[in-house]
Write a protein that holds these residues in place. Structure first.
Motif, PDB file in Angstrom:
ATOM      1  N   ARG A 260      -1.528  -6.309  -5.750  1.00 59.39           N
ATOM      2  CA  ARG A 260      -2.553  -5.432  -5.169  1.00 59.39           C
ATOM      3  C   ARG A 260      -3.935  -5.766  -5.711  1.00 59.39           C
ATOM      4  NH1 ARG A 260      -0.521   0.525  -4.097  1.00 59.39           N
ATOM      5  NH2 ARG A 260      -2.322   1.012  -5.416  1.00 59.39           N
TER       6      ARG A 260
ATOM      7  N   ILE B   7      -1.510  -9.306   0.574  1.00 58.08           N
ATOM      8  CA  ILE B   7      -1.256  -8.310   1.621  1.00 58.08           C
ATOM      9  C   ILE B   7       0.203  -8.295   2.071  1.00 58.08           C
ATOM     10  CG2 ILE B   7      -3.637  -8.352   2.427  1.00 58.08           C
ATOM     11  CD1 ILE B   7      -2.734 -10.034   4.805  1.00 58.08           C
TER      12      ILE B   7
ATOM     13  N   GLY C 297      -4.891  -8.573  -6.898  1.00 59.62           N
ATOM     14  CA  GLY C 297      -5.278  -9.938  -6.564  1.00 59.62           C
ATOM     15  C   GLY C 297      -5.578 -10.178  -5.101  1.00 59.62           C
ATOM     16  N   GLY C 298      -5.465  -9.147  -4.272  1.00 54.37           N
ATOM     17  CA  GLY C 298      -5.811  -9.287  -2.871  1.00 54.37           C
ATOM     18  C   GLY C 298      -4.675  -9.726  -1.968  1.00 54.37           C
TER      19      GLY C 298
ATOM     20  N   ALA D 109      -6.087 -15.057  -2.020  1.00 54.46           N
ATOM     21  CA  ALA D 109      -5.584 -14.122  -3.021  1.00 54.46           C
ATOM     22  C   ALA D 109      -5.472 -14.838  -4.360  1.00 54.46           C
ATOM     23  CB  ALA D 109      -4.229 -13.552  -2.597  1.00 54.46           C
ATOM     24  N   GLN D 110      -5.516 -14.063  -5.415  1.00 58.54           N
ATOM     25  CA  GLN D 110      -5.543 -14.616  -6.770  1.00 58.54           C
ATOM     26  C   GLN D 110      -4.343 -14.134  -7.575  1.00 58.54           C
ATOM     27  OE1 GLN D 110      -7.774 -16.774  -7.992  1.00 58.54           O
ATOM     28  NE2 GLN D 110      -6.891 -16.842 -10.045  1.00 58.54           N
TER      29      GLN D 110
ATOM     30  N   ASP E 213       0.811  -1.214   0.000  1.00 59.06           N
ATOM     31  CA  ASP E 213       0.000   0.000   0.000  1.00 59.06           C
ATOM     32  C   ASP E 213       0.847   1.267   0.000  1.00 59.06           C
ATOM     33  OD1 ASP E 213       0.996  -0.401   2.538  1.00 59.06           O
ATOM     34  OD2 ASP E 213      -0.849   0.176   3.583  1.00 59.06           O
TER      35      ASP E 213
ATOM     36  N   GLY F 246      -2.139 -15.163   0.718  1.00 57.97           N
ATOM     37  CA  GLY F 246      -2.005 -13.771   0.299  1.00 57.97           C
ATOM     38  C   GLY F 246      -0.608 -13.218   0.479  1.00 57.97           C
TER      39      GLY F 246
ATOM     40  N   SER G 245      -4.390  -2.334 -13.749  1.00 57.41           N
ATOM     41  CA  SER G 245      -3.856  -2.304 -12.390  1.00 57.41           C
ATOM     42  C   SER G 245      -2.554  -1.524 -12.331  1.00 57.41           C
ATOM     43  CB  SER G 245      -3.620  -3.739 -11.893  1.00 57.41           C
ATOM     44  OG  SER G 245      -4.820  -4.485 -11.907  1.00 57.41           O
TER      45      SER G 245
ATOM     46  N   THR H 214      -5.099 -15.388   4.129  1.00 55.37           N
ATOM     47  CA  THR H 214      -5.876 -14.489   3.276  1.00 55.37           C
ATOM     48  C   THR H 214      -5.983 -15.052   1.859  1.00 55.37           C
ATOM     49  OG1 THR H 214      -5.152 -12.544   4.528  1.00 55.37           O
ATOM     50  CG2 THR H 214      -5.974 -12.163   2.286  1.00 55.37           C
TER      51      THR H 214
END
Length: 217
Positions: free
Chosen positions: A153, A158, A155-156, A194-195, A43, A126, A205, A192
């Motif tokens: 980011r 973290i 794809g989820g 995630a993809q 982030d 994730g 993206s 988590t």
């Protein structure tokens, strides 16, 4: 002596340790659990201004998993700046096996039909563990990193683990965190969903990431 199996390697990642070798010609492996861990906060990823311009010009065709093996070999190759690497034949065998099982992926930069740079790493929930990168054309590995972060980011994911930090990675916002804090982040990341879809395009993206980086720089 029995060979290390890919499943055991994933278990090692899940508890926060990773394999290395002293050099590409050393057949032995050892596991590393550093006191401080390098991470790149997804982030707060920073794209330097000149690189933002380069990425927008799209000088490379950026794809995932087109030639994972060639990307791995590019990372293992000796160069004038990097005469030796830690990717020995056993590391190579293990990560090819992880790739075949869908746990290791590459982000590759191609130009005129040739692979000119890229990176690879391991996916677990994730979390994405960046392993190594290489470049045969100016900014190719940096462009691959931007595309990786954009894909993670979207794809989820973290957690982007860089293992250690370098001056190069610090330019993108990499930081060191204590082992115990890292393990807490890792536990949450692994749980988590995630993809990471190698076939999916990521340009929208990337554009969003560049816009975010412009607003925070």
């Amino acid at each position: 002596m029995a060979q290390l199996q890919p499943e055991l390697l994933l278990q090692a990642y899940a508890i926060g340790v990773f394999p290395m070798a002293e050099g590409r010609d050393d057949p032995r492996l050892f596991f590393v659990d550093p006191d401080k861990r390098g991470v790149i906060p997804l982030d707060r990823f920073h794209v330097p201004r000149r690189l933002r311009k380069t990425v927008r010009q799209r000088p490379f065709e950026v794809v995932c998993d087109r030639d994972f093996e060639a990307t791995l070999d590019g990372c293992a190759a000796s160069t004038k700046r990097r005469p030796d690497t830690w990717i020995n034949p056993e590391i190579r065998r293990l990560y090819l096996a992880l790739h075949a099982r869908g746990h290791a992926h590459s982000v590759e930069c191609w130009r005129d039909g040739a692979l000119v740079g890229g990176l690879y790493g391991v996916k677990l929930g994730g979390a994405f563990f960046g392993e190594s990168m290489f470049s045969r054309a100016t900014d190719a590995s940096k462009v691959a990193l931007v595309h990786l972060v954009a894909r993670l980011r979207a794809g989820g994911f973290i957690l982007l683990d860089s293992q250690f930090i370098t001056d190069h990675l610090q330019r993108f916002g990499a930081e060191e965190i204590p082992r115990e804090i890292y393990r807490g982040l890792l536990e949450r990341a692994i749980a988590t969903p995630a993809q990471f879809d190698p076939a999916a395009g990521d340009w929208s993206s990337v554009v969003a990431l560049l816009q975010d980086s412009t607003q925070t720089s």
